[in-house]
Every structure is written in structure tokens, then in C-alpha cells.
Design a protein around this motif. Structure first.
Motif, PDB file in Angstrom:
ATOM      1  N   ASN A 648       0.822  -1.212   0.000  1.00 61.90           N
ATOM      2  CA  ASN A 648       0.000   0.000   0.000  1.00 61.90           C
ATOM      3  C   ASN A 648       0.855   1.261   0.000  1.00 61.90           C
ATOM      4  OD1 ASN A 648      -2.360  -1.461  -0.018  1.00 61.90           O
ATOM      5  ND2 ASN A 648      -2.627  -1.415   2.220  1.00 61.90           N
ATOM      6  N   ALA A 649       2.011   1.195   0.661  1.00 63.38           N
ATOM      7  CA  ALA A 649       2.922   2.348   0.633  1.00 63.38           C
ATOM      8  C   ALA A 649       3.441   2.592  -0.781  1.00 63.38           C
ATOM      9  CB  ALA A 649       4.085   2.111   1.600  1.00 63.38           C
ATOM     10  N   CYS A 650       3.733   1.498  -1.505  1.00 64.80           N
ATOM     11  CA  CYS A 650       4.185   1.633  -2.899  1.00 64.80           C
ATOM     12  C   CYS A 650       3.072   2.188  -3.782  1.00 64.80           C
ATOM     13  CB  CYS A 650       4.637   0.273  -3.432  1.00 64.80           C
ATOM     14  SG  CYS A 650       6.260  -0.236  -2.858  1.00 64.80           S
ATOM     15  N   VAL A 651       1.835   1.723  -3.559  1.00 69.49           N
ATOM     16  CA  VAL A 651       0.702   2.236  -4.330  1.00 69.49           C
ATOM     17  C   VAL A 651       0.564   3.739  -4.118  1.00 69.49           C
ATOM     18  CG1 VAL A 651      -1.830   2.239  -4.486  1.00 69.49           C
ATOM     19  CG2 VAL A 651      -0.574   0.075  -4.455  1.00 69.49           C
ATOM     20  N   GLY A 652       0.712   4.177  -2.878  1.00 68.75           N
ATOM     21  CA  GLY A 652       0.654   5.611  -2.606  1.00 68.75           C
ATOM     22  C   GLY A 652       1.745   6.375  -3.329  1.00 68.75           C
ATOM     23  N   SER A 653       2.951   5.794  -3.381  1.00 69.67           N
ATOM     24  CA  SER A 653       4.065   6.439  -4.078  1.00 69.67           C
ATOM     25  C   SER A 653       3.804   6.505  -5.574  1.00 69.67           C
ATOM     26  CB  SER A 653       5.365   5.669  -3.798  1.00 69.67           C
ATOM     27  OG  SER A 653       6.450   6.234  -4.488  1.00 69.67           O
ATOM     28  N   ASP A 697      -6.651   7.671  -2.656  1.00 71.19           N
ATOM     29  CA  ASP A 697      -5.496   8.397  -2.120  1.00 71.19           C
ATOM     30  C   ASP A 697      -4.354   7.511  -1.675  1.00 71.19           C
ATOM     31  OD1 ASP A 697      -6.541   7.225   0.107  1.00 71.19           O
ATOM     32  OD2 ASP A 697      -7.118   9.094   1.111  1.00 71.19           O
ATOM     33  N   GLY A 698      -4.500   6.168  -1.746  1.00 71.58           N
ATOM     34  CA  GLY A 698      -3.426   5.268  -1.383  1.00 71.58           C
ATOM     35  C   GLY A 698      -3.224   5.096   0.105  1.00 71.58           C
ATOM     36  N   THR A 699      -4.148   5.580   0.928  1.00 66.23           N
ATOM     37  CA  THR A 699      -3.995   5.400   2.370  1.00 66.23           C
ATOM     38  C   THR A 699      -4.165   3.943   2.747  1.00 66.23           C
ATOM     39  OG1 THR A 699      -6.346   5.896   2.635  1.00 66.23           O
ATOM     40  CG2 THR A 699      -4.804   7.721   2.888  1.00 66.23           C
TER      41      THR A 699
END
Length: 805
Positions: A648-653, A697-699
Motif C-alpha cells: 500500500n505504501a508503494c501504491v501511494g508512491s 489516495d493510497g492510504t
């Protein structure tokens, strides 16, 4: 690359039907040729031109002298275009011939009749004859019409239009006009050409282009019916600006051009492409022009057919080679001709004709990219080759003005579209076809002391050291069978910037001394070679910007790279024996592109990724938790992560960086290929995760893998507790770009899409695959569901119990 030639330096096409009413304006002279054509030459041209126009009706009476005077006229036109003058005795001879005719013929006056004695080539092939009939009957329709005829240079557009012209003359003898469009195009010049052809004498007295258009419009509109043939159009124009009344229905227009883009921008209602000849028709044309008495000896015929392969159905090339080989009987001479062509040692006249398309590209950047693509690519260009070319343009520094990869890719795609639109690349069954003679033409443009081009020649040794001069700038040796770079070869080429040894699979050893004097090297391509290690001298190439080692399957060692401060691209993709990154990686602060996929390297050493602050492209097996925040500029990411939080952190990036390309995997099985599955620009593969959700928003969501709005392909495997893949609302609003859903081995999966059907909304799903999912409902999709999937093209169901076929 050498300085691009100016279009004005090349003589334009003078291939105009004999008897066609036309006026050809003098072109500017070539630099460095004989002295400029003088006023006497221009006056002589005008005399001959008026004489031809005035007396064509009496041609049968004076056939011999008339043909001579017409021949002299075209030689004068060609001489003026090339910027040379006839010697005085030649001028006197032609003037004497014209005076003989003037004594016999009536006083000159403009005649509306047109000679039908037009010399034409016999049409070859059923398809060509069909197209001639199609053009003819199209022009006889009772409606306004613009017909576009296009094809590469030398394919026979003008020759084919001669047949159409003659047929139309028989039907409308006073209303068909042939205009040779000046290559140095302007509205004013075209107006002048048309006025001369249709007999509007006073147009030259008017200098204002708009008033000239009004005069021409009125003159043409007053005619009962009229057909204009504009031969050799390089640039589109607005018919109203010239004064051509197409919209009234009284006038029809045929344009010939090399560019399909010109046809499109001219709003041609019908476009007809003139294709290359097939092998049978090519052979017929070759034998006809060869004029060989009897049958060719078997050995000579084999060589002749190999020569035809180089021409690849281009009539102008076939005619030139056949003409050159007339009377040649010795097999050795035929073989010499073939060798010269295969090794690009011979400059054919057809190259000059093809070079006009290159010159007409106009923009120096586009010309440089065209020449570079000719040096790097094969005859068929796929979408993957297109990507390779754009990457090569970036490596060479041919693209600029953008700091982002997406901006550079947009620029590269625009340039390749312009090259294709100019007729230099031919669309063919999903590929782009590059004609061998077009490539040969490009090689002659760049052939100089600054380039060594010996690609795909079967070389087993590198060229002798005498060829490695201190003026060399680029060397292309790809596609050979070179086995080693021996210790006794150490080229002294301080200006050499690119060395390509790509696809020399037999190359195993590169001696330490080889790179000793190549300090200016910026691009080194050793991809698809058999090397096991790079020599230590690579570490001293401080100007190096791109080190390309793709698919060096045996490569195990790369020396220290810390001194390569200029390095922007390091491509190690497919180096399957490579287990460690080279030492000094943390020093490569300028690195933009790093490809480690397909190697045995799983992760970068701790702390290295944070030092690569300018990285825009990264392909690596695994990304550690927290490393995604060290990629602030990454626009393209290919990697796997181990858990949902990192995913999920990568998706947000990805969303923050507006990434246009990515392939992100979570929890992939051991030894799972980074490139498995269907190819899509933005793909997610989720393994062993039971909950997914759409995210804007990738949260982070608790145990939920979040899907970015931009995703195009979603693959799920071994998600055993998952009951459904997604909701209809996701497809229609939150995931508008999703085109593919693939599920594999999801034991409890019951349905792909769930929830109330959207009212009036549709989604863009094109592909659906269900594999080894045994708990699915009997009906995968109901009729109502299918109505909301208008773009769905393929459904694949495999090894699923209970699903109805």
C-alpha cells in the motif's frame, strides 16, 4: 551524426508525363556545382515550353523532330535544376532545331487540345490495374471529390497516374490538367503552376495571394468540368487559399504524395495506397528492363533474385539495377554487384529519390532520430522495438526539453509518428516496415569518416585497427559473430562516443587494453553477448552515460563503478548469472535508470537506494519496507514486496508520482517471474491476500490491499478466503482504467463482480480469466451483466468445476 542536408540541395523529381500540360519552376542551384544557369538558359526553356504547348496537335506530322525537341526541353529543365549551363554549341543546336519547327508550323497560339502520345510503362499486377480503374471511375462520379494516392518514393505513383491521366483525357479531352507540384512549396508557386496549366495568362500580373485565389477560383469554376492532378505533393494546403473550387462539384482533385498524413490533412474522401510489387511482378519487371536475350544462366538467375530481394518490390530500384546489369554475362560481375549492395558500398540513383523523404522531415532533430533508428533497428519494428528506439534516442541525447521520462517518451513517440507519416516507415500487420533501400540510403547519408557501420555482416573478428581512426564518433558492429577483443587491439579513438556490439552472442573475452584509449565513450552496448566479466578498464570510462548489458546470460562480474559519475543508465536485465551488484553503486548520484530484473540480485545493499536520488526507472526483484519513500522521482517501477503494508505504501508512491508504468507484486511465489502474465503498462499481481479494495489516495487499509485508480491489469492468485473480486461501483467509478481481471487458484471465490448493476454506466473491461477456481457460481456472467461490459473481447475459463460453458 553528419549535418542534415537541405532539401534545396537535392534535385526534385522531374518524372512528368510527356505531353502533360505543365510548367516547372527553376530550382535553386546546388552548392559547389558548375556556375549558375544564366538568362539564356531560362529564355531557351521558355521558348521550348511555348513551342511544345502550341503544336502538340501536329505531333504526328513531325514525330521525329518533335520527340527530339521534347527531349531537349526536359534536359534543359534538368540542367537548370542542377544549376549548370549547356555549352554555347549545344544551345545553338537546340535553337536551330526549334527554328526548323517554327518555319513549318503555324504561328504559336495556345491550344486546348492535349496530346495523348504519353509514354507509359506497362502496368504490372492485377492489383495495380484494379487501382487504375478505381481511380478513373472515382473521378467520373457526379460529386465533389479529392482522391489521395500515396506510397513510398519510387513505388510508381507517377507512372500509375499516367494511365489514369490518359484514360481521363479520352473522356474529357479539354478538362484534365497535370501539375507537377514544386518541391519548394508555397501557395503562390502552386497558383502559378495551375494557372500555366489551365491557361490563365494574367494571373502573374497579380501579386496578392488572396486576389490570385479569387481569379483562379473564377477561372476554374467557369469550366463545365475539370480535373486537376497534383503530382508530388509534400505538404498539405487549404484548397480555398489556392483558389481550387472543389466544393462546387465542378472540379475534382487527385493528389499524389509519399505521406498518408498529407492525404488525411487534405481531407481526401478516398485514399489509395500504391503497394510494392510482389516477387512475381518484380521478376517480370526486372527481366523486361534487363533486355537479356534468352534465359539467364541458373547461377546468374540465383544472384539476380538475391538482388531483387534487396529491392523488395520497389520498381525504381528494380529498374535501376536491371539497367545497370544489361549486357553483363559473367557470374563474377553479378556477384560483385550483389556484394556491393549487401555491404552498402554502392550508391544507387534511387537513393537520391528516397533521400527527398528524409530531407522533407525538415526538423533536424527528427532527421537525426531517423538516421539513428536506421543504424539500430531491423526491417520490422514491433511495439517493443519502438520502445527500444525511444530508449536509444534518450541514451544518445537526441531528445531534450523534458526532465521526466514520460515527457521524453511523448517526444519520442511524436518523432516516430512523423517518420512514419513521411512514408519512411510503412505500417504492416501490426509492425512498421523499413524498406532495405531506405536503410541503405540512410547509411549513405551518414557514411563518413565519423561512422563505422558494419552491422549484421557475419564478421568473426573486429575490424582491423586501421579502421579505428582518431576521427571516429560512432561504431555499430551489432549482429555479428565476433568472438573476442584480442590483447593486441587498443583503438585510439578519443572522439568515439558510441560503441555497439549488441547481439554478438559468440563474444566471450574483452581484453583489458581495448578500452584504454576510449575515454570519450558515452554509450557502450554489450547486450546479448557471451561475456563472463567486464575488464577493469571499464572503471576508467568517466564519460560513460549508458552501460547496456541486457541478456548477457553468462556475465558474473562487473568491476568497480564508483568513478562513473556521469552514468545515467545501467541495464542488467536478464543477466541471469549475476549475483551481486558492482561495488561503488552508492556513488552513482546521476543514475536515472536501473534494471536488475532477471538477475540473481534480490535487493540492493542497505543504504544504496537512498543515494540514487535521481532514479526514474527501477526494476528489481524485491523492495524492502520503507525503501519506497526513497524513490521520490520514480516514474516506472517493477518490483515485488512482501506484505500488504509495503504494498500500500508503494501504491501511494505510484499515485503521488503519477506513474504511467508499473508492475507491482505482493507475496509472489518463490522464483515467480517479474514479467509473467499478460503485458500491460500498469499491472498488479496479488498473491495470498484475502482482501482488496479500491483506493483513491493510497492510504492504508487494515489487511486490505489497495488498488490505484490507474491500474489496467489485476491478477489474483491463491487468495483462498476471497469471495468476490470487486464491486460494480469500483469498475465504473473508482477503477475506470481496469481492462483485465485474472484469478488463479482462489479456492473459495464465488463471483468476479458483485453488487447492484450500475444505471447506464459501463466499464472498460476487455479480458477476463478464471483458472482453478472450483467454488464459482454456475453462471460467470449473466446477460444483464454482459450488457454493462461492451468492451469485453475474451473470457478464458480453465479447470473450474461447476461453471457453465
Amino acid at each position: 551524426m553528419p549535418r542534415p542536408l537541405n532539401a534545396e540541395e537535392e534535385a526534385p523529381n522531374t518524372e512528368v508525363p510527356q505531353g502533360a500540360r505543365t510548367h516547372v519552376a527553376p530550382a535553386k542551384s546546388q552548392r559547389g556545382t558548375c556556375r549558375l544557369a544564366n538568362a539564356d538558359m531560362t529564355s531557351l526553356k521558355r521558348k521550348l515550353e511555348e513551342l511544345i504547348r502550341s503544336h502538340q496537335a501536329d505531333m504526328n506530322k513531325l514525330k521525329s523532330k518533335w520527340m527530339r525537341i521534347e527531349e531537349q526541353y526536359w534536359s534543359v529543365v534538368q540542367a537548370i535544376r542542377e544549376g549548370i549551363s549547356f555549352p554555347p554549341e549545344k544551345v545553338a543546336e537546340v535553337e536551330g532545331l526549334s527554328k526548323e519547327l517554327e518555319q513549318i508550323l503555324p504561328v504559336p497560339g495556345r491550344s486546348s487540345k492535349t496530346s495523348h502520345l504519353v509514354t507509359i510503362e506497362e502496368l504490372l499486377g492485377k492489383d495495380t490495374r484494379r487501382k487504375v480503374k478505381e481511380m478513373f471511375y472515382t473521378m467520373l462520379r457526379n460529386e465533389f471529390f479529392i482522391l489521395g494516392v500515396y506510397g513510398m518514393g519510387g513505388v510508381g505513383k507517377t507512372a500509375i497516374l499516367r494511365h489514369v491521366y490518359i484514360s481521363l483525357l479520352d473522356f474529357l479531352p479539354s478538362y484534365v490538367f497535370w501539375i507537377a507540384v514544386p518541391q519548394d512549396f508555397s501557395v503562390y508557386a502552386l497558383q502559378e503552376e495551375i494557372a500555366n496549366a489551365v491557361g490563365l495568362d494574367n494571373l502573374s500580373n497579380e501579386k496578392d495571394a488572396k486576389r490570385r485565389a479569387g481569379l483562379l477560383y473564377g477561372h476554374l469554376n467557369a469550366k463545365k468540368a475539370c480535373i486537376l492532378i497534383l503530382d508530388g505533393l509534400w505538404k498539405p494546403f487549404e484548397v480555398k487559399d489556392v483558389g481550387i473550387p472543389v466544393e462546387t462539384g465542378k472540379l475534382k482533385l487527385i493528389v499524389t504524395t509519399r505521406s498518408p498524413d498529407v492525404c488525411r490533412m487534405m481531407l481526401c474522401q478516398k485514399q489509395i495506397k500504391i503497394e510494392l510489387l510482389d516477387m512475381e511482378d518484380s521478376w517480370r519487371l526486372f527481366l523486361k528492363k534487363l533486355c537479356f536475350a534468352g534465359e539467364l544462366p541458373r547461377e546468374v538467375e540465383q544472384i539476380a533474385r538475391s538482388l531483387l530481394d534487396r529491392c523488395c518490390g520497389l520498381p525504381l530500384g528494380i529498374i535501376e539495377i536491371a539497367t545497370r546489369m544489361r549486357g553483363v554475362k559473367k557470374e563474377r560481375e553479378w556477384r560483385d554487384m550483389l556484394g556491393n549492395l549487401e555491404e552498402s558500398r554502392m550508391e544507387l540513383d534511387v537513393f537520391k529519390r528516397l533521400q527527398l523523404s528524409y530531407l522533407n522531415l525538415g526538423d533536424e532533430q527528427v532527421q537525426q532520430c531517423f538516421l539513428h533508428s536506421m543504424l539500430c533497428s531491423g526491417n520490422l519494428l514491433s511495439e517493443a522495438d519502438r520502445e527500444y528506439l525511444i530508449e536509444s534516442f534518450i541514451e544518445e541525447g537526441l531528445l531534450g526539453g523534458s526532465a521526466t521520462r514520460q515527457g521524453l517518451y511523448d517526444q519520442g513517440n511524436d518523432i516516430l509518428d512523423k517518420i512514419e507519416g513521411a512514408g519512411l516507415l510503412d505500417p504492416e500487420k501490426g509492425h512498421r516496415y523499413l524498406h532495405p533501400l531506405t536503410r541503405d540510403m540512410a547509411l549513405h547519408v551518414v557514411r563518413s569518416t565519423t561512422h563505422m557501420v558494419k552491422a549484421y555482416m557475419g564478421l568473426k573478428e573486429i575490424p582491423e585497427e586501421v579502421f579505428w581512426t582518431d576521427r571516429l564518433e560512432k561504431v555499430f558492429l551489432q549482429g555479428n559473430k565476433i568472438e573476442e577483443m584480442p590483447y593486441n587491439v587498443s583503438p585510439n579513438c578519443p572522439k568515439l562516443t558510441r560503441l555497439s556490439l549488441y547481439n554478438n552472442s559468440t563474444l566471450g573475452d574483452i581484453h583489458e587494453s581495448f578500452f584504454r584509449h576510449l575515454k570519450g565513450l558515452t554509450v557502450l552496448d554489450l547486450g546479448r553477448t557471451g561475456i563472463t566479466k567486464l575488464p577493469d578498464s571499464i572503471s576508467q570510462l568517466e564519460s560513460l552515460e549508458a552501460l547496456l548489458l541486457q541478456s548477457c546470460f553468462a556475465l558474473r562480474f562487473i568491476p568497480y563503478v564508483g568513478k562513473l559519475g556521469s552514468l545515467r543508465k545501467l541495464d542488467l536485465k536478464g543477466c541471469e548469472s549475476l549475483e551481486e551488484v558492482p561495488e561503488g553503486m552508492e556513488m552513482l548520484a546521476n543514475l536515472r535508470y536501473l534494471a536488475l530484473d532477471g538477475t540473481e540480485i534480490e535487493t540492493l545493499p542497505e543504504g544504496v537506494l537512498g543515494k540514487l536520488v535521481n532514479l526514474q526507472y527501477l526494476a528489481i526483484k524485491k523492495l524492502r519496507a520503507g525503501e519506497e519513500v526513497k524513490l521520490p522521482k520514480v516514474e516506472e517501477l517493477h518490483c515485488s514486496v512482501s506484505n500488504v503494508e509495503t504494498f500500500n505504501a508503494c501504491v501511494g508512491s505510484l499515485e503521488r508520482n503519477s506513474c504511467q508504468r508499473y508492475r507491482l507484486m505482493m507475496g509472489a511465489p518463490e522464483n515467480f517471474s517479474l514479467w509473467c502474465g499478460r503485458k500491460s503498462e500498469r499491472s498488479l499481481l496479488i498473491d495470498s491476500c484475502d482482501h482488496i479494495a479500491a483506493s483513491i489516495d493510497g492510504t492504508s487499509g487494515d489487511r486490505y490491499a489497495l488498488l490505484p485508480e490507474s491500474v489496467q491489469s489485476l491478477e489474483l492468485s491463491r487468495c483462498h478466503e476471497m469471495k468476490r473480486v470487486m464491486e460494480w461501483e469500483w469498475l465504473t467509478t473508482l477503477l475506470p482504467n481496469l481492462k483485465e481481471i485474472i484469478t488463479k487458484s482462489c479456492e473459495n471465490l464465488e463471483e468476479i463482480i458483485r453488487g447492484p448493476l450500475p444505471s447506464g454506466a459501463t466499464c472498460r473491461l476487455t479480458y477476463l480469466e478464471v483458472n482453478c477456481c472450483n467454488n464459482m457460481k454456475r453462471a460467470l456472467l449473466t446477460q444483464d451483466m454482459v450488457l454493462h461490459l461492451p468492451f469485453l473481447q475474451e473470457i478464458l475459463v480453465k479447470d473450474c468445476k461447476g461453471i457453465e460453458s
